[in-house]
Design a protein around this motif. Structure first.
Motif, mmCIF file in Angstrom:
data_model
loop_
_atom_site.group_PDB
_atom_site.id
_atom_site.type_symbol
_atom_site.label_atom_id
_atom_site.label_comp_id
_atom_site.label_asym_id
_atom_site.label_seq_id
_atom_site.Cartn_x
_atom_site.Cartn_y
_atom_site.Cartn_z
ATOM 1 N N THR A 48 0.821 -1.206 0.000
ATOM 2 C CA THR A 48 0.000 0.000 0.000
ATOM 3 C C THR A 48 0.858 1.261 0.000
ATOM 4 O O THR A 48 0.531 2.239 -0.680
ATOM 5 C CB THR A 48 -0.922 0.002 1.228
ATOM 6 O OG1 THR A 48 -1.630 -1.233 1.244
ATOM 7 C CG2 THR A 48 -1.905 1.133 1.171
ATOM 8 N N SER A 49 1.963 1.235 0.750
ATOM 9 C CA SER A 49 2.815 2.427 0.734
ATOM 10 C C SER A 49 3.334 2.698 -0.662
ATOM 11 O O SER A 49 3.413 3.853 -1.077
ATOM 12 C CB SER A 49 4.043 2.292 1.634
ATOM 13 O OG SER A 49 3.759 1.588 2.765
ATOM 14 N N ILE A 50 3.715 1.629 -1.357
ATOM 15 C CA ILE A 50 4.200 1.842 -2.725
ATOM 16 C C ILE A 50 3.119 2.525 -3.546
ATOM 17 O O ILE A 50 3.367 3.504 -4.247
ATOM 18 C CB ILE A 50 4.609 0.506 -3.364
ATOM 19 C CG1 ILE A 50 5.770 -0.102 -2.576
ATOM 20 C CG2 ILE A 50 4.989 0.714 -4.821
ATOM 21 C CD1 ILE A 50 6.180 -1.466 -3.048
ATOM 22 N N GLY A 51 1.897 2.015 -3.422
ATOM 23 C CA GLY A 51 0.786 2.636 -4.140
ATOM 24 C C GLY A 51 0.641 4.097 -3.765
ATOM 25 O O GLY A 51 0.446 4.961 -4.620
ATOM 26 N N GLY A 52 0.722 4.363 -2.460
ATOM 27 C CA GLY A 52 0.552 5.735 -1.990
ATOM 28 C C GLY A 52 1.633 6.655 -2.533
ATOM 29 O O GLY A 52 1.359 7.781 -2.956
ATOM 30 N N ILE A 53 2.858 6.139 -2.538
ATOM 31 C CA ILE A 53 3.975 6.961 -3.031
ATOM 32 C C ILE A 53 3.763 7.297 -4.507
ATOM 33 O O ILE A 53 3.912 8.445 -4.927
ATOM 34 C CB ILE A 53 5.307 6.221 -2.836
ATOM 35 C CG1 ILE A 53 5.603 6.055 -1.349
ATOM 36 C CG2 ILE A 53 6.442 6.969 -3.532
ATOM 37 C CD1 ILE A 53 6.731 5.094 -1.052
ATOM 38 N N LEU A 54 3.392 6.278 -5.275
ATOM 39 C CA LEU A 54 3.183 6.530 -6.704
ATOM 40 C C LEU A 54 2.039 7.504 -6.933
ATOM 41 O O LEU A 54 2.098 8.363 -7.813
ATOM 42 C CB LEU A 54 2.923 5.216 -7.433
ATOM 43 C CG LEU A 54 4.143 4.299 -7.554
ATOM 44 C CD1 LEU A 54 3.747 2.961 -8.128
ATOM 45 C CD2 LEU A 54 5.196 4.948 -8.447
ATOM 46 N N LEU A 55 1.009 7.353 -6.111
ATOM 47 C CA LEU A 55 -0.134 8.257 -6.242
ATOM 48 C C LEU A 55 0.319 9.697 -5.980
ATOM 49 O O LEU A 55 -0.072 10.624 -6.690
ATOM 50 C CB LEU A 55 -1.191 7.844 -5.214
ATOM 51 C CG LEU A 55 -2.649 8.029 -5.549
ATOM 52 C CD1 LEU A 55 -2.981 7.489 -6.919
ATOM 53 C CD2 LEU A 55 -3.505 7.318 -4.507
ATOM 54 N N ALA A 56 1.139 9.857 -4.951
ATOM 55 C CA ALA A 56 1.648 11.189 -4.641
ATOM 56 C C ALA A 56 2.537 11.692 -5.775
ATOM 57 O O ALA A 56 2.445 12.846 -6.185
ATOM 58 C CB ALA A 56 2.424 11.145 -3.328
ATOM 59 N N MET A 57 3.391 10.792 -6.289
ATOM 60 C CA MET A 57 4.256 11.188 -7.401
ATOM 61 C C MET A 57 3.429 11.703 -8.564
ATOM 62 O O MET A 57 3.739 12.719 -9.170
ATOM 63 C CB MET A 57 5.006 9.967 -7.912
ATOM 64 C CG MET A 57 6.279 9.648 -7.199
ATOM 65 S SD MET A 57 6.965 8.298 -8.166
ATOM 66 C CE MET A 57 8.444 7.990 -7.340
ATOM 67 N N SER A 58 2.350 10.990 -8.864
ATOM 68 C CA SER A 58 1.571 11.359 -10.042
ATOM 69 C C SER A 58 0.841 12.663 -9.824
ATOM 70 O O SER A 58 0.473 13.327 -10.779
ATOM 71 C CB SER A 58 0.592 10.248 -10.396
ATOM 72 O OG SER A 58 -0.487 10.279 -9.506
ATOM 73 N N SER A 59 0.608 13.049 -8.580
ATOM 74 C CA SER A 59 -0.121 14.307 -8.391
ATOM 75 C C SER A 59 0.802 15.399 -7.887
ATOM 76 O O SER A 59 0.343 16.427 -7.417
ATOM 77 C CB SER A 59 -1.298 14.098 -7.443
ATOM 78 O OG SER A 59 -0.864 13.582 -6.221
ATOM 79 N N GLY A 60 2.100 15.156 -7.916
ATOM 80 C CA GLY A 60 3.043 16.216 -7.615
ATOM 81 C C GLY A 60 3.522 16.235 -6.178
ATOM 82 O O GLY A 60 4.467 16.919 -5.855
ATOM 83 N N GLY A 61 2.865 15.522 -5.298
ATOM 84 C CA GLY A 61 3.303 15.537 -3.918
ATOM 85 C C GLY A 61 2.280 14.883 -3.015
ATOM 86 O O GLY A 61 1.222 14.429 -3.469
ATOM 87 N N ALA A 62 2.577 14.863 -1.731
ATOM 88 C CA ALA A 62 1.721 14.160 -0.785
ATOM 89 C C ALA A 62 0.709 15.112 -0.173
ATOM 90 O O ALA A 62 1.081 16.143 0.374
ATOM 91 C CB ALA A 62 2.580 13.538 0.310
ATOM 92 N N GLY A 63 -0.562 14.756 -0.271
ATOM 93 C CA GLY A 63 -1.602 15.570 0.337
ATOM 94 C C GLY A 63 -2.595 14.671 1.038
ATOM 95 O O GLY A 63 -2.610 13.466 0.824
#
Ligand SMILES: Nc1ncnc2c1ncn2[C@@H]1O[C@H](COP(=O)(O)OP(=O)(O)OP(=O)(O)O)[C@@H](O)[C@H]1O
Ligand SMILES: Nc1ncnc2c1ncn2[C@@H]1O[C@H](COP(=O)(O)OP(=O)(O)OP(=O)(O)O)[C@@H](O)[C@H]1O
Ligand SMILES: [Mg+2]
Ligand SMILES: [Mg+2]
Lengths: 272, 345, 383, 306, 277
Positions: free
Chosen positions: D212-227
């Protein structure tokens, strides 16, 4: 204990054990019993007598039901294992076949058998030959390998759990009601197989069962429990000849059929 | 405690208060909520009003979940439907609170039936997710679109601060009035829920919950009873939503998101499933906990208010570790222990 | 416990802030600005009264706001409450009107300008007018451009859409279909592609910070040739600096000064901020707190103080919300000690603080002030 | 009017985001499959991963500690921390819930939701955190119709495929895999075979949180950062796993892709129908699927026998 | 194939039903039930007369339980077969309707409502019988709900008394021995006041004493109340002693039927089922 020092200690020994559930329900009081290596020990008694409870405390699974040996002790091959947990007992090669054909329903027969290979995580790979011992005694299973266990018939499920336990390579096998709900022919078959396994593989067994007749037939020694206490215990052959056993468990005391007279029995209470 | 039965008739045995001690507890306990608003701070009165309103909603959840075993994740939208309905009736028809509550309940019950339709085939956690999907569609789409204003009457609505019980007779407006009104409604629904559980319908719900397969073979119509549970539960949640809207005075779809559903699940399970008293305890504990945590943190560590949800979560976990079946069960064990004391078994 | 107001010579200024909830990223600096400024006023100003301001967190949960409100009003009503967001402001609007309590908040929906929300005040352009200001800037600078709104579907997101679009059309701009970008979006690729297909040059974005970042990330990934113009909650110093690349060229509009502006011009209000930072141990170089939102919070506080002070000067009842409201409507030279770029002008029947919008363009992570836009004060723009 | 190019790019973007949902959904069904628990904090675990990477790789302090390591190390550390978290959670929480009603554990996951959300806000940041350049790879893969797939999406698709293949092989061909499924089906019967339920819980959560963390990191990458909106992915994950059947790993994968595509398709349709469809379309489809197939595409049907 | 029209007279062990299913108290005509590749019930026709006591035996997996499940509507049979309840075609009726028409059932796996006590378990089916009304239930004191409840409880306690379950009435199911649980299962189906009772291994796992009690109750119900009993049982002693007729299933098909004494002597039955010569 001291006298038995030279001899091999019994595989399992309960010394005046008292078992309590939930800290408030006394299920077994002061039971002493033992099983010698290579024996089949029968545990008889009415429902609720505490047969399963004893098996569960030997295998440790009773701990997960908030059961506890509060007094007395349990020894396995001479070592104290009172209130040991399941993992420890599995490490000591004790395998418990729980009451009620507990197959893993949504796994196939093959996967069920595979689970028998698990010993505290040490086995990762496996080969078909690991199942040989199962197929040797239960050749029927070989055709069912890809069936989901939940859809197997009662008999097949019972065979499956015994086979799974065999693959586990136990030293002591605890069987809880292996004949429950099985057709008469199958009961005979399974008990014959159990005897054979006991002889061939030198596996000590404790069998708790209602079916006193078949159980005593293959057992070496028997205990009769009632209300959490041992009422009688004797070698199986002796036990089989005792009047009270004949009357209550074997139904062989009289030639007369036991149920037909009910037709003439008047029930006083009225319903409706 | 006596082991025999003292009741002289079957009717007696079914009373809500059966033992003398219960009568005493009742007589001593009743005045507390009645006198409380005169001694509590305004804020606590307001907190308890909310507690009562939530109890009604969680009772609805209790009917659906603890009785009928349906894991319905649509508390939010049910409250929303109640709120929007009540708002229209109060604002547009000026019928007053009682008719608004009743109609809000009925409308929500009807919608709940619709939500229950998947129960025809779907079971267990799949119910949870199908109702969650419906919730999502309703809140994220239906209530947000002004195209549907003919139905919901406008995405955001305000309610007057003084509303009559029926038309404009006996207005409810002040915090104390709201408190008493919510209390009375809450008591009514608590009693209705208890009644439900001790009659055939409640039993059929529970049977379906425990073993739907055998229950059907024993003559219980699964689909019909599940739908009935949705309707009854929906009614209560709808009423709670109506009261919530009146209490807040304003409605917007965001209030009825999944968050409120999850909060009510925490309330129900923390209190302990299966008992009306568990519901009451659970809601009260969670609300007070939230309230005092925020207050304590802001006074003691104003820089660390972000930790409020952390403490809240940790407390929930600790309580559940102590007794996974909830506070009610913990009290039950305590009672059992005291009953047997000083004997262990 | 808490709640009791009106003791001795203090005046209660209620506070309902979001310090730990969903909008706490911007709620924290704003709330702190307010609290710090009120503390400063108590310590440094020679007023005949003390201001009591409980530091209260409602965690962006309406029932908590309601409880807090009930607590504030359980004794004598405070004359002023400084609130926060859409949820609490709109939920409490009927109550404050009824209880005659001035409610200053950071929710800029033009709905709050309506007749029946008499006691709601804010210090900024309403959301729609922020959009209009962007449209006007386009019309002034790039009249042949095509523009579209992008927003989420919550009432907050939708509120400026129609008004902005019709004003842009009136200005002769080519207006494309509006596009939605939900708060929880993870990518805006499809949205941006659509904007590209429709040849949009300017996207006016009403949303919060996270979707703004998502949008900008897609814009840069797809190398879209368009300018994003954000309304008040989409940009602040922290975001601009921490994602300078993505924010490069983004346009923004607001009616209180940015941190950089006050720091540079050092108006009277700057003293308050400086002292407060020192007293509270905040770090001036940390844009998480040293930003436009903190300034906003200080301005909220000063507005309340100013009005109460004027009541007091006139010998009025400083605990009366109606009196404070009266004074707010009389104000004509208030610019929050220089923290606002203009003076505010509230009128009975038209509580728009201003029609003035200061626009910015982000460059190198800095919010660089650009043109000022002055809109007409049109009657028909009131709700 | 139907623009093939546009539809194709909707599909491509959809599959790209979908793959990220898939990773998180796989983490979700892993827990469900092994422990029977619906994890309502799934999105929060993704969020935690997304934030941990920034705090570890930039000067952003983690509470009072200012750690800063190279990006690759931060990524590895985050996944390891995720796995370690599984261990800790078992040790301090789940162990006490063995044999207790599943609903209680679900409430515990709701508590996690609060704890992680508040914890990240307090200990890491309550603000949106843009990713450093090193975490914003700007390469992309070009496809026909002028479309390009961004780096995070490409990574997502590849990783999701690898994870699914790995997990499927694990469950189908290894003893441990069978044992994990067995203990989900009957805990006691598994225990007497020597299975430690504690250990299965550790495996389930550690694996799940790591994925799940990997998914979360990629999701953040794709949207420019962590929110914090990453947390909202839970609802989409629900939709995804129900398509596939709650306990099916390949189902979660396909479900994730379908949800991703439907969302993008909803945005696309907005032009012709009405806005807001992107959040609704996956849900509507979910309802249809569930009525036709009450156990999703590949979910294990409950054995109904008397 | 057995004749479709007129039932053949009872002649031998392997012929069709002696009673025309469509007029029997409970019957089925050419019923087949398959699960994927498994044919659990294979073209079975039986007719059970009012007041009969019939036993069904067969090896494990023969399809006995499945047959009961088809009879009471838990499974829909494959197309073609018909099921009759007191002369009425109920093939398309769901199981709950059949139960209300007087078809009671106990379960091999008990399927009791585990967390409830004995009284509640039985009250539940009693509630089914009563068809409770929502409004009166909610209002309780006003709408007559209370009276109905009291009446139900009175009846249930009669049943408890009759089955000698009185002392267990407040125990939760999980804590009871199997023998008592089986009796509760019986009580639960009796609360429906059935005409035909299907018993699925109601005595398996019981000791002699408990079996004896069970037989005692069943015999009384059969004789005094005229209940029609259909019983799956593995204990041949019980079967031969009490039942009037016996049906042997193997692999879904009927391989023998008739008087118990003659059936058990059949070599085919012995080979497949009893295993003794
Ligand atoms: N987990 C438990 N918690 C509390 N009491 C229990 C538990 N398990 C069994 N008991 C009680 O302990 C007593 C002994 O039960 P046990 O299951 O050992 O009997 P048994 O001889 O195996 O009977 P059966 O033939 O029904 O299996 C019974 O009264 C039973 O109700
Ligand atoms: N729901 C089901 N899905 C698939 N197969 C089933 C189902 N129910 C039963 N079967 C299969 O049908 C066959 C008959 O099963 P049934 O339970 O009727 O046997 P039985 O005669 O009652 O056996 P026992 O004496 O062991 O109870 C078995 O092979 C079983 O696996
Ligand atoms: Mg037992
Ligand atoms: Mg059967």
């Amino acid at each position: 204990m001291s006298s038995a020092q030279e001899e091999e200690p019994p595989v399992i020994e309960l010394d005046n054990a008292e078992i309590v559930y939930d800290r408030n329900f006394l299920a077994v009081q002061g039971v002493s019993m033992e099983a010698e290596r290579g024996d089949i020990v029968a545990l008889l008694g009415p429902n609720g007598a505490g047969k399963s409870t004893i098996l569960k405390m030997i295998s440790g699974i009773g701990r997960s039901e908030r059961g506890e040996v509060t007094r007395g002790s349990v020894y396995y091959e001479g070592e104290g294992v009172t209130n040991a947990d399941t993992n420890e007992m599995v490490d000591r090669n004790v395998t418990h076949i729980l009451e009620g054909r507990r197959v893993f329903e949504d796994l196939t027969v093959e996967e069920n058998l595979r689970c028998g290979l698990y010993r505290g995580g040490r086995r990762v790979r496996y080969s078909k030959s690991d199942y040989d011992i199962a197929f040797e005694y239960f050749p029927q299973l070989e055709e069912l390998l890809d069936t989901e266990a939940g859809y197997c018939s009662g008999g097949e499920q019972q065979m499956l759990v015994i086979a799974r336990a065999l693959i586990h390579r136990p030293n002591l096998l605890l069987l809880d009601e292996p004949s429950l709900g099985l057709a008469p022919k199958l009961v005979v078959d399974i008990y014959d197989t159990l005897r054979e396994i006991n002889r061939e593989e030198n596996i000590t067994m404790i069998i708790a069962d209602q079916n006193a007749k078949e159980t005593l037939e293959i057992a070496d020694y028997g205990y009769v429990l009632e209300n959490g206490q041992v009422e009688l215990h004797d070698p199986a052959g002796v036990l089989m000849d005792r009047e009270e056993i004949k009357e209550f468990y074997l139904g062989t005391s009289s030639e007369e059929s036991r149920y037909s007279e009910i037709r003439h029995y008047k029930i006083r209470k009225r319903w409706k | 405690m006596p082991s025999g039965e003292y009741f002289t008739s079957y009717e007696d045995r079914m009373g809500l208060l059966r033992w003398r001690i219960e009568y005493v507890a009742f007589a001593l306990g009743l005045p507390i909520p009645l006198l409380a608003p005169f001694v509590m701070t305004g804020q606590l009165v307001s907190v308890f009003t909310l507690v009562f309103i939530f109890i009604i909603g969680v009772l609805g959840l209790h009917v659906m979940l603890s009785y009928a075993g349906e894991i319905v994740l649509a508390q939010g939208v049910f409250m929303g439907i109640g709120a929007y309905t009540a708002s229209r009736i109060i604002n547009e028809l000026a019928l007053g609170i009682l008719p608004a509550m009743l109609i809000a309940g009925l409308v929500t019950a009807f919608i709940a039936l619709v939500f229950g339709l998947p129960a025809w085939r779907v079971k267990g956690f799949y119910v949870a997710i199908s109702t969650l999907a419906l919730q999502f569609i309703a809140i994220q789409f239906f209530f947000r679109r002004s195209e549907f204003a003919v139905i919901h009457g406008g995405t955001q609505q305000s309610l007057p601060s003084n509303i009559g019980l029926v038309t404009d007779v006996i207005t409810i407006g002040s915090a104390t009035e709201e408190y008493f009104f919510a209390f009375v409604v809450m008591v009514v629904f608590a009693v209705l829920t208890m009644n439900l559980s001790r009659t055939g319908i409640g039993r059929m719900f529970r049977a379906l919950h425990e073993n739907d397969l055998s229950a059907q073979v024993l003559g219980i119509n699964r689909f019909r009873n599940k739908l009935m549970a949705y309707a009854i539960g929906g009614f209560m949640v709808g009423v709670s939503g109506a009261l919530y809207a009146i209490y807040i005075g304003f409605i917007t779809p965001e209030f009825y998101s999944i968050d409120i559903t999850l909060l009510q699940y925490v309330m129900l399970l923390l209190g302990g499933m299966g008992r009306v008293w568990g519901v009451i305890l659970g809601v009260t504990t969670v609300e007070l906990l939230n309230h005092y945590l925020l207050e304590t943190l802001i006074n003691a560590f104003p820089e660390a208010t972000a930790l409020e949800p952390v403490f809240f979560g940790v407390i929930i976990i600790v309580v559940l570790i102590v007794e996974p079946k909830g506070i009610m069960a913990a009290l039950g064990q305590l009672k059992e222990y005291l009953r047997k004391w000083p004997y262990a078994y | 416990i808490g709640g009791d107001s009106g003791d001795s010579d203090g005046v209660q200024v209620g506070g309902i802030h979001d310090l730990s909830g969903a909008t706490s990223d911007v709620g924290q600096p704003t709330g702190r600005g307010t609290r710090d400024a009120l503390k400063w006023v108590n310590q440094n100003e020679d007023l005949s009264f003390d201001i009591n301001h409980d530091w209260v967190d409602y965690a962006y949960e309406v029932p908590q706001a309601q409880n807090q409100y009930d607590s504030l009003t359980s004794g004598d009503n405070p004359p002023v409450i400084i609130g926060w967001g859409t949820a609490d402001t709109e939920a409490l609007a009927p109550d404050v009107a009824n209880d005659e309590i001035v409610y200053i908040s950071a929710s800029y929906s033009d709905k709050l300008l309506a007749e029946d929300t008499q006691y709601n005040f804010f210090i900024n352009l309403d959301y729609t007018s922020q959009g209009r200001a962007h449209a006007k800037w386009i019309a002034d600078n790039d009249p042949d451009a095509k523009v579209a709104m992008i927003h989420n579907t919550t009432p907050f997101g939708k509120s400026p859409v129609d008004g902005t679009e019709s004003y842009a059309e009136e200005l002769g701009l080519d207006v494309g279909d509006n596009i939605t970008l939900e708060l929880a979006a993870n990518t805006a690729d499809t949205q941006v592609e659509r904007a590209m297909d429709n040849d949009i040059d300017y996207l006016i974005h009403q949303n919060t910070a996270a979707p703004m970042q998502v949008l900008l990330s897609s814009v840069s990934d797809l190398e879209a040739d368009l300018t994003v113009m954000g309304l008040t909650w989409t940009v602040d110093e922290f975001r601009a600096t921490s994602a300078a690349d993505a924010f490069e060229g983004v346009r923004y509009v607001n009616t209180n000064k940015t941190w950089g502006q006050v720091e540079e011009a050092a108006p009277d209000g700057w003293q308050i901020i400086q002292d407060s930072f020192e007293r509270e141990g905040h770090d001036m170089s940390n844009p998480e707190i040293a930003n436009v939102n903190y300034v906003r919070g200080v301005a909220h506080a000063l507005l309340a103080v100013e009005a109460i002070k004027r009541v007091d000067d006139d010998g009025g009842d400083i605990r009366s919300g109606a009196a404070v409201r009266e004074k707010l409507l009389e104000l004509d030279d208030f610019d929050a000690r220089g923290l606002l770029p203009v003076t505010l002008d509230y009128q009975e029947g038209d509580r728009r603080a201003t029609m003035f919008g200061q626009t910015y363009e982000v460059s190198d992570g800095n919010m660089v002030p650009d043109q000022n836009i002055e809109l007409d004060r049109r009657e028909e723009w009131l709700p | 009017m139907v623009d093939v190019g546009a539809l194709f790019s909707v599909l491509v973007t959809g599959i790209g985001v979908g793959a990220l949902y898939s990773l998180i959904a796989i983490g979700f069904s892993l827990i469900y499959k092994i422990t029977g628990v619906l994890n309502f904090a799934q999105g929060q675990f993704a969020l935690l991963g997304a934030f941990l990477v920034v705090t570890l790789s930039t000067s952003l302090p983690l509470w009072m500690f200012d750690v800063q390591v190279p990006v690759v190390a931060a990524l590895i550390l985050t996944v390891l921390i995720g796995a370690a978290l599984g261990l800790l959670l078992e040790r301090f929480v789940f162990r006490y819930f063995i044999g207790e009603p599943v609903l209680s554990v679900i409430i515990v996951t709701l508590a996690f939701l609060s704890i992680i959300d508040g914890g990240v806000r307090f200990f890491i940041s309550s603000q949106y955190r843009a990713y450093p350049d090193a975490l914003q790879p700007d390469w992309s893969v070009s496809l026909p119709f002028d479309t390009a797939v961004q780096a995070p999406f490409v990574l997502g698709v590849v990783l999701a495929l690898l994870t699914v293949a790995g997990l499927m092989a694990f469950f189908r061909y290894t003893v441990m895999g069978s044992i994990l499924r067995a203990s989900a089906s009957d805990q006691q019967a598994a225990m007497v075979l020597g299975v430690s339920i504690e250990r299965t819980i550790v495996v389930a959560w550690a694996l799940s949180i790591a994925i799940t963390s990997i998914g979360g990191i990629l999701l953040a990458m794709s949207s420019g950062g962590a929110g914090f909106t990453i947390g909202d992915v839970t609802i989409l994950v629900f939709a995804a796993v129900v398509f596939g059947g709650l306990d099916s790993i390949p189902g979660a994968f396909i479900g994730g892709l379908v949800v991703g595509v439907l969302r993008q398709f909803g945005v696309y349709l907005e032009e012709f129908l009405m806005p807001g469809l992107d959040s609704v379309l996956p849900m509507v489809f979910l309802l249809v699927v569930i009525m036709v197939m009450p156990y999703g595409l590949f979910g294990t049907e409950r054995i109904e026998r008397l | 194939m057995s004749g479709q029209h007129a039932p053949p007279p009872e002649t031998g062990l392997r012929t069709g039903p002696p009673i025309d299913p469509s007029v029997a108290a409970l019957g089925c005509q050419s019923v087949t039930k398959t699960f994927g590749a498994i044919t659990a019930v294979d073209d079975v026709s039986i007719g059970i007369d009012q007041g009969e006591w019939v036993s069904i035996v067969g090896p494990n997996g023969a399809g006995k339980t499945t047959l009961l499940n088809v009879l009471n509507g838990f499974y829909d049979p494959d197309t073609g077969g018909n099921i009759y309840l007191s002369g009425e075609d109920v093939t398309t009726e769901p199981s709950y309707k059949r139960a209300r028409k007087g078809l009671g059932r106990t379960f091999q796996g008990l399927e009791l409502f585990e967390d409830e006590d004995v009284l509640e378990n039985i009250m539940t089916t009693r509630a089914v019988k009563q068809r409770p009304n929502l409004l009166s239930a909610l209002l309780f004191y006003v709408g007559g709900g209370r009276r109905t409840e009291a009446e139900n409880m009175r009846r249930v306690e009669e049943i408890l008394d009759y089955l000698e379950l009185w002392e267990y009435r407040h125990s939760t199911i999980g804590s009871l021995p199997l023998g008592i649980q089986r009796r509760v299962d019986l009580a639960r189906s009796l609360a429906l006041e059935p005409d035909v009772l299907l018993l699925d291994e109601a005595m398996s796992g019981l000791t002699f004493d408990e079996k004896y009690d069970m037989v005692r109750f069943l015999a009384d119900l059969h004789e005094k109340e005229g209940l029609t009993l259909v019983m799956i049982e593995h204990d041949l002693e019980v079967v031969t002693d009490v039942s009037q007729r016996m049906i042997v299933l193997d692999q879904g098909a009927i391989i023998a039927r008739g008087e118990p004494d003659s059936v058990v002597d059949d070599p085919e039955v012995q080979r497949i089922y009893t295993g003794v010569e």
